[in-house]
Design a protein around this motif. Structure first.
Motif: not given
Length: 135
Positions: A13, A64-65, A30-34, A16, A53
């Motif tokens: 985090w 992602r990210k 913060k991703l929902e499915d992190d 990012r 990720s």
């Protein structure tokens, strides 16, 4: 010295935020499915400097990210993270790896065998294209 290892989601985090969304609230990173993903950190001289990720849906993976700290960009760290996840996906017997690439960064992904799809969209003022590659 550069080392890449799997890391806990929350360690991604800060990187990012600093690299991609420094002018936004912290929680935007913060991703929902992190906590469903696999996260990798690149350590340069023992300092967490870059992250990416990876999320799987069967044998199809999405990354992602991908983020490198601003003061460490253009040093090849993003390329090292991409190479690492490509190797990881091969070991996992992935059939495809894809990402939502910023249009202004698509040349970077061409170097790793990704090609553009016809899926283009805008989000938060940025233009994106879905890019993918097979194994």
């Amino acid at each position: 010295m550069v080392q890449i290892e799997q890391i806990f989601p929350s360690l991604t985090w800060r990187i990012r935020h600093e690299a991609m969304y420094a002018d936004q609230p912290f929680d935007i990173v913060k991703l929902e499915d992190d906590f469903d993903g696999i996260h990798f950190g690149l350590y340069a001289d023992h300092k967490l400097t870059g992250v990416v990720s990876l999320f799987s849906h069967g044998d199809v993976y999405q990354f992602r990210k991908l983020a490198i700290l601003p003061n460490a960009q253009k040093l090849g760290y993003g390329s090292q993270l991409i190479e690492y996840i490509l190797d990881f996906c091969k070991i996992q017997k992935a059939t495809k790896l894809w990402c939502n690439a910023r249009v202004n960064a698509k040349e970077f992904y061409f170097k790793f065998g990704f090609h553009e799809t016809n899926k283009i969209f805008q989000k938060d003022g940025n233009d994106f294209v879905v890019m993918e590659r097979g194994f």
